[in-house]
Design an enzyme around this catalytic site. Structure first.
Site, short mmCIF file in Angstrom:
data_model
loop_
_atom_site.label_atom_id
_atom_site.label_comp_id
_atom_site.label_asym_id
_atom_site.label_seq_id
_atom_site.Cartn_x
_atom_site.Cartn_y
_atom_site.Cartn_z
N GLN A 289 0.85 -1.16 0.06
CA GLN A 289 -0.01 0.00 -0.15
C GLN A 289 0.85 1.30 -0.02
O GLN A 289 0.32 2.23 0.05
CB GLN A 289 -0.60 0.08 1.33
CG GLN A 289 -1.82 -1.16 1.31
CD GLN A 289 -2.45 -1.27 2.85
OE1 GLN A 289 -3.22 -0.77 3.33
NE2 GLN A 289 -1.79 -2.14 3.61
N VAL B 259 3.63 4.08 -0.92
CA VAL B 259 3.95 4.86 -2.26
C VAL B 259 5.40 5.30 -2.27
O VAL B 259 5.78 5.86 -3.20
CB VAL B 259 2.85 6.30 -2.45
CG1 VAL B 259 1.39 5.58 -2.62
CG2 VAL B 259 2.96 7.08 -1.09
N HIS C 122 -1.45 1.34 -4.26
CA HIS C 122 -1.85 2.84 -3.96
C HIS C 122 -0.83 3.77 -4.83
O HIS C 122 -1.01 4.96 -4.40
CB HIS C 122 -1.75 3.15 -2.60
CG HIS C 122 -2.98 2.50 -1.80
ND1 HIS C 122 -2.96 2.43 -0.50
CD2 HIS C 122 -3.97 1.71 -2.17
CE1 HIS C 122 -4.10 1.79 0.17
NE2 HIS C 122 -4.82 1.31 -1.02
N ALA D 275 9.29 -3.90 12.38
CA ALA D 275 9.59 -4.74 11.31
C ALA D 275 10.94 -4.98 10.91
O ALA D 275 11.40 -6.02 10.74
CB ALA D 275 8.83 -4.14 9.97
N GLY E 230 3.30 -4.46 8.94
CA GLY E 230 3.24 -2.92 9.21
C GLY E 230 1.87 -2.27 8.51
O GLY E 230 2.02 -1.08 8.12
N THR E 231 0.68 -3.01 8.59
CA THR E 231 -0.64 -2.22 8.21
C THR E 231 -1.69 -2.26 9.28
O THR E 231 -1.88 -3.31 10.04
CB THR E 231 -0.90 -2.59 6.84
OG1 THR E 231 -2.21 -2.09 6.51
CG2 THR E 231 -1.04 -4.31 6.81
N SER E 232 -2.26 -1.37 9.43
CA SER E 232 -3.06 -1.20 10.45
C SER E 232 -4.52 -1.67 10.43
O SER E 232 -5.33 -1.98 11.21
CB SER E 232 -3.29 0.16 10.97
OG SER E 232 -4.18 1.05 9.95
P1 OAD Z 1 -1.17 2.98 9.14
O1 OAD Z 1 -0.32 4.22 9.35
O2 OAD Z 1 -2.59 3.10 9.43
O3 OAD Z 1 -0.78 1.75 10.03
C1 OAD Z 1 0.62 1.49 10.22
C2 OAD Z 1 0.89 0.09 10.93
O4 OAD Z 1 2.36 -0.09 10.91
C3 OAD Z 1 0.20 0.22 12.38
O5 OAD Z 1 -0.23 -1.23 12.62
C4 OAD Z 1 1.58 0.45 13.36
O6 OAD Z 1 1.35 -0.30 14.53
C5 OAD Z 1 2.49 -0.38 12.45
N1 OAD Z 1 4.03 0.14 12.72
C6 OAD Z 1 4.50 1.36 13.12
N2 OAD Z 1 5.82 1.45 13.14
C7 OAD Z 1 6.13 0.18 12.78
C8 OAD Z 1 7.47 -0.66 12.71
N3 OAD Z 1 8.60 -0.05 12.93
N4 OAD Z 1 7.39 -1.85 12.29
C9 OAD Z 1 6.22 -2.50 12.15
N5 OAD Z 1 5.27 -2.06 12.21
C10 OAD Z 1 5.13 -0.62 12.46
O7 OAD Z 1 -0.72 2.78 7.76
P2 OAD Z 1 -1.15 1.84 6.53
O8 OAD Z 1 -2.04 0.51 7.31
O9 OAD Z 1 -0.26 1.27 5.62
O10 OAD Z 1 -3.81 5.16 1.88
O11 OAD Z 1 -2.41 2.56 6.02
C11 OAD Z 1 -3.05 2.17 4.95
C12 OAD Z 1 -3.26 3.26 4.01
O12 OAD Z 1 -3.93 4.39 4.63
C13 OAD Z 1 -2.28 4.07 3.29
O13 OAD Z 1 -1.70 3.27 2.12
C14 OAD Z 1 -2.85 5.31 3.07
C15 OAD Z 1 -3.50 5.65 4.21
O14 OAD Z 1 -4.54 6.64 4.08
C16 OAD Z 1 -3.87 6.27 1.05
O15 OAD Z 1 -3.34 7.19 1.14
C17 OAD Z 1 -4.79 5.89 0.06
#
Ligand code: OAD
Length: 244
Positions: free
Chosen positions: A95, A97, A112, A224, A180-182
């Site tokens: 996801q 960019v 994305h 990660a 690493g995705t929420s």
């Molecule tokens: P989020 O910011 O929602 O979530 C990030 C995740 O990574 C969370 O679960 C954190 O706990 C975890 N995290 C943070 N630091 C970490 C580390 N060092 N190692 C492992 N995990 C870690 O990001 P996404 O889930 O990627 O879309 O967000 C999904 C989409 O929402 C993005 O692609 C973007 C955003 O709005 C668009 O812009 C269309």
């Protein structure tokens, strides 16, 4: 030992790049903190206030020059290379960019879009450009002359890219790994459920527990860059694949 009927799908989110110094979206210090997504990540925002949207994305594009892939990006690239050599299916869907997976050694499916690519909304021209990063200057289309290219990223309300290839990858998947995705943003957040429903082994790696984790998923908390290299070694051994 799983043999060549095995197929691995990895889905990554902002957390995989956090250890490289790129901000995630949600939570304290996240890109969306105190900034409603509607202001910068929708086609309406781009029409209403292109200056604000462009400067937000130009800052993120400029930031790419100062960050490097981390051990998680590199380990996932090793997993992909070793799997493909062994005839095991492998797809890395991101996801993100940013361009850290490719710089770490593996070209992912960018569902994305990509900060490095600019797109002309008038004629459809697309091109890679990380040289023009001035937040105060639009970049005109080199093809039709339209005054402002947009970043080739998927905004809220737009259709993610490569959905058919992702669906095909998920159909045969025996091992699904989310890093690493929420679990907030669909359709990506639904891939874990889909893989689980199809009987895949499901592993979730993240700092905080994502919204979509199920008790039957294996959840590996932590950073990660620290957790993924060991996990990759373990997966290679479970799949019976030589590391190099
Ligand atoms: P989020 O910011 O929602 O979530 C990030 C995740 O990574 C969370 O679960 C954190 O706990 C975890 N995290 C943070 N630091 C970490 C580390 N060092 N190692 C492992 N995990 C870690 O990001 P996404 O889930 O990627 O879309 O967000 C999904 C989409 O929402 C993005 O692609 C973007 C955003 O709005 C668009 O812009 C269309």
């Amino acid at each position: 030992m799983c043999g060549t009927d095995s197929s691995v799908v990895v889905l990554t989110g902002a957390g995989v790049s956090a250890d490289s110094g790129l901000a995630t979206f949600r939570g304290a210090g996240g890109l969306w903190e105190g900034r409603p997504v509607e202001e910068v990540a929708t086609p309406e925002a781009w029409r209403r206030d292109p200056v604000q949207v462009w400067s937000f994305y130009q800052m993120r594009r400029a930031k790419l020059a100062s960050v490097e892939p981390n051990e998680a990006h590199r380990a996932l690239a090793r997993l992909g290379a070793a799997a493909r050599r062994a005839g095991v299916g492998f797809d890395l869907v991101t996801q993100n960019v940013d361009d850290l997976h490719e710089r770490g050694g593996w070209d992912p499916i960018h569902m994305h879009g990509e900060l490095a690519v600019l797109l002309c909304e008038r004629c459809g021209w697309r091109g890679r450009d990380l040289d023009s990063v001035d937040p105060g200057a639009f970049v005109p289309c080199p093809d039709c002359g339209w005054e402002r290219l947009r970043p080739d990223v998927v905004w809220f309300g737009e259709m993610p890219y490569h959905l058919e290839s992702i669906d095909a990858a998920l159909r045969g998947c025996t091992h699904f790994l989310a890093v690493g995705t929420s679990g907030h943003v669909y359709p990506a957040a639904g891939y874990l459920d889909l893989a689980r429903a199809r009987g895949a082994v499901t592993i979730v790696q993240s700092l905080d527990e994502p919204l979509n984790v199920h008790p039957t998923d294996r959840f590996l908390p932590g950073r990660a860059a620290e957790v993924v290299p060991d996990l990759v070694r373990e997966l290679l051994s479970e799949l019976g694949i030589a590391a190099d």
